[in-house]
Motif scaffolding. Structure first.
Motif, mmCIF file in Angstrom:
data_model
loop_
_atom_site.group_PDB
_atom_site.id
_atom_site.type_symbol
_atom_site.label_atom_id
_atom_site.label_comp_id
_atom_site.label_asym_id
_atom_site.label_seq_id
_atom_site.Cartn_x
_atom_site.Cartn_y
_atom_site.Cartn_z
ATOM 1 N N ASN A 35 35.385 31.539 33.108
ATOM 2 C CA ASN A 35 36.437 30.822 33.844
ATOM 3 C C ASN A 35 36.749 29.450 33.275
ATOM 4 O O ASN A 35 37.684 28.799 33.713
ATOM 5 C CB ASN A 35 36.080 30.742 35.335
ATOM 6 C CG ASN A 35 36.150 32.112 35.974
ATOM 7 O OD1 ASN A 35 36.696 33.046 35.387
ATOM 8 N ND2 ASN A 35 35.580 32.244 37.151
ATOM 9 N N PRO A 134 47.779 34.214 46.239
ATOM 10 C CA PRO A 134 49.093 33.564 46.142
ATOM 11 C C PRO A 134 49.075 32.373 45.191
ATOM 12 O O PRO A 134 48.007 31.871 44.828
ATOM 13 C CB PRO A 134 49.357 33.100 47.576
ATOM 14 C CG PRO A 134 48.013 32.938 48.177
ATOM 15 C CD PRO A 134 47.145 33.989 47.542
ATOM 16 N N ILE A 135 50.244 31.913 44.779
ATOM 17 C CA ILE A 135 50.312 30.776 43.847
ATOM 18 C C ILE A 135 51.264 29.695 44.347
ATOM 19 O O ILE A 135 51.779 28.885 43.555
ATOM 20 C CB ILE A 135 50.772 31.249 42.445
ATOM 21 C CG1 ILE A 135 52.065 32.082 42.561
ATOM 22 C CG2 ILE A 135 49.691 32.023 41.727
ATOM 23 C CD1 ILE A 135 52.999 31.938 41.430
ATOM 24 N N HIS A 138 50.541 26.192 43.132
ATOM 25 C CA HIS A 138 50.939 25.919 41.738
ATOM 26 C C HIS A 138 52.427 25.538 41.729
ATOM 27 O O HIS A 138 52.821 24.551 41.107
ATOM 28 C CB HIS A 138 50.777 27.177 40.871
ATOM 29 C CG HIS A 138 49.411 27.823 40.917
ATOM 30 N ND1 HIS A 138 48.699 28.100 39.797
ATOM 31 C CD2 HIS A 138 48.650 28.263 41.950
ATOM 32 C CE1 HIS A 138 47.547 28.689 40.125
ATOM 33 N NE2 HIS A 138 47.493 28.791 41.418
ATOM 34 N N PRO A 177 41.927 23.447 48.057
ATOM 35 C CA PRO A 177 41.404 23.040 46.736
ATOM 36 C C PRO A 177 41.396 24.228 45.772
ATOM 37 O O PRO A 177 40.346 24.732 45.375
ATOM 38 C CB PRO A 177 39.989 22.555 47.042
ATOM 39 C CG PRO A 177 39.596 23.305 48.260
ATOM 40 C CD PRO A 177 40.849 23.545 49.051
ATOM 41 N N SER A 178 42.629 24.664 45.407
ATOM 42 C CA SER A 178 42.763 25.821 44.526
ATOM 43 C C SER A 178 42.349 25.477 43.101
ATOM 44 O O SER A 178 42.873 24.516 42.508
ATOM 45 C CB SER A 178 44.227 26.297 44.529
ATOM 46 O OG SER A 178 44.521 27.035 43.350
ATOM 47 N N ILE A 341 36.457 32.230 51.122
ATOM 48 C CA ILE A 341 37.442 31.930 50.076
ATOM 49 C C ILE A 341 38.450 33.060 49.903
ATOM 50 O O ILE A 341 39.660 32.817 49.881
ATOM 51 C CB ILE A 341 36.730 31.655 48.721
ATOM 52 C CG1 ILE A 341 35.704 30.540 48.883
ATOM 53 C CG2 ILE A 341 37.744 31.359 47.618
ATOM 54 C CD1 ILE A 341 36.278 29.171 49.132
ATOM 55 N N LEU A 384 34.833 42.912 39.723
ATOM 56 C CA LEU A 384 33.900 42.308 38.777
ATOM 57 C C LEU A 384 32.545 41.980 39.393
ATOM 58 O O LEU A 384 31.496 42.430 38.935
ATOM 59 C CB LEU A 384 34.553 41.037 38.193
ATOM 60 C CG LEU A 384 33.709 40.081 37.394
ATOM 61 C CD1 LEU A 384 32.993 40.771 36.259
ATOM 62 C CD2 LEU A 384 34.569 38.941 36.874
HETATM 63 C C1 EPZ Z 1 39.343 30.965 40.239
HETATM 64 O O1 EPZ Z 1 40.349 31.815 40.768
HETATM 65 C C2 EPZ Z 1 38.377 31.874 39.489
HETATM 66 N N1 EPZ Z 1 39.082 32.550 38.403
HETATM 67 C C3 EPZ Z 1 37.789 32.911 40.444
HETATM 68 O O2 EPZ Z 1 36.832 33.687 39.715
HETATM 69 C C4 EPZ Z 1 37.057 32.154 41.560
HETATM 70 O O3 EPZ Z 1 36.528 33.093 42.485
HETATM 71 C C5 EPZ Z 1 38.041 31.223 42.272
HETATM 72 O O4 EPZ Z 1 38.619 30.317 41.308
HETATM 73 C C6 EPZ Z 1 37.383 30.394 43.356
HETATM 74 O O5 EPZ Z 1 36.349 29.651 42.825
HETATM 75 C C7 EPZ Z 1 39.341 31.886 37.251
HETATM 76 O O6 EPZ Z 1 39.033 30.724 37.121
HETATM 77 C C8 EPZ Z 1 40.032 32.659 36.173
HETATM 78 P P1 EPZ Z 1 41.775 29.676 43.831
HETATM 79 P P2 EPZ Z 1 41.698 31.168 41.403
HETATM 80 O O7 EPZ Z 1 43.171 29.381 43.455
HETATM 81 O O8 EPZ Z 1 42.082 29.950 40.659
HETATM 82 C C9 EPZ Z 1 43.844 30.559 47.965
HETATM 83 C C10 EPZ Z 1 35.724 35.658 39.074
HETATM 84 O O9 EPZ Z 1 35.101 36.526 39.709
HETATM 85 N N2 EPZ Z 1 45.071 30.034 47.361
HETATM 86 O O10 EPZ Z 1 40.793 28.563 43.916
HETATM 87 O O11 EPZ Z 1 42.706 32.257 41.534
HETATM 88 C C11 EPZ Z 1 43.482 31.912 47.355
HETATM 89 O O12 EPZ Z 1 44.185 32.954 47.989
HETATM 90 C C12 EPZ Z 1 37.039 35.120 39.605
HETATM 91 O O13 EPZ Z 1 35.343 35.146 37.984
HETATM 92 C C13 EPZ Z 1 46.199 29.888 48.142
HETATM 93 O O14 EPZ Z 1 46.177 30.192 49.335
HETATM 94 O O15 EPZ Z 1 41.164 30.768 42.852
HETATM 95 C C14 EPZ Z 1 42.007 32.000 47.629
HETATM 96 O O16 EPZ Z 1 41.845 32.465 48.955
HETATM 97 C C15 EPZ Z 1 37.467 35.774 40.907
HETATM 98 N N3 EPZ Z 1 47.343 29.429 47.570
HETATM 99 C C16 EPZ Z 1 41.540 30.550 47.548
HETATM 100 O O17 EPZ Z 1 42.715 29.745 47.663
HETATM 101 C C17 EPZ Z 1 47.413 29.092 46.244
HETATM 102 O O18 EPZ Z 1 48.480 28.656 45.770
HETATM 103 C C18 EPZ Z 1 40.869 30.214 46.233
HETATM 104 O O19 EPZ Z 1 41.798 30.495 45.198
HETATM 105 C C19 EPZ Z 1 46.246 29.244 45.454
HETATM 106 C C20 EPZ Z 1 45.105 29.716 46.026
#
Ligand code: EPZ
Length: 456
Positions: A35, A134-135, A138, A177-178, A341, A384
């Motif tokens: 990651n 969701p994004i 971003h 804290p995405s 999460i 995974l």
């Molecule tokens: C990163 O995913 C990691 N992936 C994930 O690892 C990890 O589980 C996750 O961070 C949390 O630590 C990579 O870095 C490639 P988030 P990311 O945005 O960035 C919500 C693994 O197994 N959210 O922090 O996609 C979302 O739905 C993978 O290696 C919103 O609601 O995670 C989630 O519930 C899986 N709106 C939570 O936040 C947004 O715009 C965390 O998502 C963005 C996110």
């Protein structure tokens, strides 16, 4: 005989045969962080100069990201233990659906493409087995930096309308804290005009690694690892050399596997404070943990039930929730594990119960009554980290288990079963023939089709 995981044919027709209840003993070498590597590869788009990355793990997700960069016109020179990247010939600012759908992390490219080229067109990354992913954070942040964003027909079109084609620094408060949103906005803001402040930023070590590399490239980023990050935009970023941090999730997975098999192993290299929350829970569950420099040793004689609630870093990582649930399924007593999460990250519960675990799930919380021993079974890992949890469960079970779903496992763990067999586990990777009989993969076969895999 076991098969080196690098000799792979189509992963969907491979599985692992595991004879459980072997004690593990010895040292495991931890690979570079998946990651971190994925976002560092995306960040290479931000400079026209040579970027050299060391310690990039050999994973199917990484192969996909390299393919995406090559599609954009990036030159990649793969050496034995480092990767040379040059984006001078970057000529494409769009990523089609099949590439983004093949790897969600490809969406990390939107920030660098937009801030470097003034435009970026990417397919919306879909959800996956663990959640909707969701994004909107971003998108909201990129708009705050002055981007014009249009989303239709499953694609995101981002442009910078102002004459200079430059993003403008802004104050951004994330609603959550995405990790991905924090990384995208840091990369976008690094070449913006003026100062950007991101409040409620994610604090994960992978973000700290990204900021460390960007600052080596000439960026001006302050507060990495805290929830308030300041980025003073610069005109240009330069090349550099950078070594990817060790994978804390891989290290934690092996430590949990050692605890589950009542073993004594050492994992290194690691950055111990990346695992504080996991080490505290392993100690609470009865393991003896010793830290010496960049290595962590674990010795477990018994497993007590403990409660877990996943949280953003520095809390207990969601990526180790499934492996830890496998450990708690054979702990003495009752434990409660809450996943806060992702909304659908309990895919390992049903197969664990199939193996004799006693777990109920209500509202994304697992209520576990520890049992003495799990039964060997043929099981499928659905994502995974669930696949890793299934392997841990099989390592503890009496008899021979078959684990399918290696297309998920090989996305995030380099030579997973090889590292375990080197310290005493009895695992072979077999190829299912068309008559469904199993045969060990030929160690020396040369024609190796590329690895197929599905994104998280
Ligand atoms: C990163 O995913 C990691 N992936 C994930 O690892 C990890 O589980 C996750 O961070 C949390 O630590 C990579 O870095 C490639 P988030 P990311 O945005 O960035 C919500 C693994 O197994 N959210 O922090 O996609 C979302 O739905 C993978 O290696 C919103 O609601 O995670 C989630 O519930 C899986 N709106 C939570 O936040 C947004 O715009 C965390 O998502 C963005 C996110």
């Amino acid at each position: 005989m076991f098969c080196e995981s690098k000799n792979k044919s189509d992963l969907k027709f491979q599985n692992l045969k595991i004879i459980g209840q072997k004690k593990l003993k010895g040292n495991i070498k931890v690979s570079g962080a998946k990651n971190s590597s994925l976002v560092l590869l995306a960040a290479s788009l931000l400079t026209d100069e040579n970027l050299t990355l060391f310690n990039v793990p050999d994973l199917t997700d990484i192969e996909k990201m390299k393919h995406i960069l090559k599609t954009l016109g990036v030159q990649l020179n793969e050496k034995n233990d480092f990767l040379e990247i040059n984006s001078k010939k970057l000529h494409l600012c769009e990523l089609p659906y099949d590439l983004v759908n093949g790897l969600r992390a490809s969406f990390f490219c939107i920030g660098p493409l937009l801030t470097k080229l003034g435009e970026a067109n990417l397919a919306l990354p879909g959800g996956c087995k663990i959640g909707a992913r969701p994004i909107e954070e971003h998108i909201r942040g990129l708009k705050a930096l002055g981007a014009t964003i249009k989303i239709d027909d499953g694609a995101v079109q981002a442009t910078i309308k102002n004459k200079k084609k430059k993003l403008q620094g802004a104050n951004i408060v994330l609603n959550c804290p995405s990790v991905g949103a924090t990384e995208t906005l840091i990369m976008a803001a690094s070449l913006a005009e003026g100062q950007t402040i991101i409040e409620n930023a994610a604090r994960e070590p992978e973000i700290q690694d990204l900021c460390y590399m960007l600052n080596k490239m000439g960026a001006k980023i302050f507060g990495a690892g805290q929830s308030r990050i300041i980025i003073d935009g610069v005109k240009k970023l330069y090349g550099c050399s950078h070594k990817v941090i060790p994978d804390r999730i891989e290290a934690g997975t092996f430590l949990i596997a050692a605890a589950a098999t009542l073993s004594s192993i050492t994992v290194s290299p690691v950055i111990p404070n990346h695992l504080d929350s996991v080490l505290n829970k392993l100690k609470e569950a009865g393991s003896k943990i010793t830290i010496k420099g960049n290595s962590i040793s674990i010795n477990t004689k018994s497993i007590k039930a403990v409660n877990i609630k996943t949280a953003p870093f520095p809390g207990f990582p969601t990526d180790l929730q499934a492996p830890f649930t496998a450990l708690m399924s054979i702990a003495e007593g009752k434990s409660i594990i809450s996943e806060t999460i992702f909304e659908n990250r309990m895919n390992h519960i049903q197969p664990l119960n199939q193996m004799g675990a006693s777990i109920e799930v209500r509202d994304n919380t697992a209520f576990i009554q520890g049992v003495n021993q799990l039964r060997a079974q043929s099981i499928i890992g659905h994502d995974l980290r669930s696949s890793a949890a299934m392997i841990i469960a099989a390592l503890t079970a009496g008899g021979c288990s078959t684990i399918e779903g290696l297309e998920h496992l090989d996305r995030g763990y380099e030579d997973f079963e090889l590292k375990l067999t080197n310290i005493g586990a009895d695992i072979i990777r077999v190829l299912k023939k068309n008559n469904n009989s199993d045969s060990p993969l030929d160690l020396n076969s040369t024609s190796q089709p590329t690895k197929n895999f599905r994104a998280a």
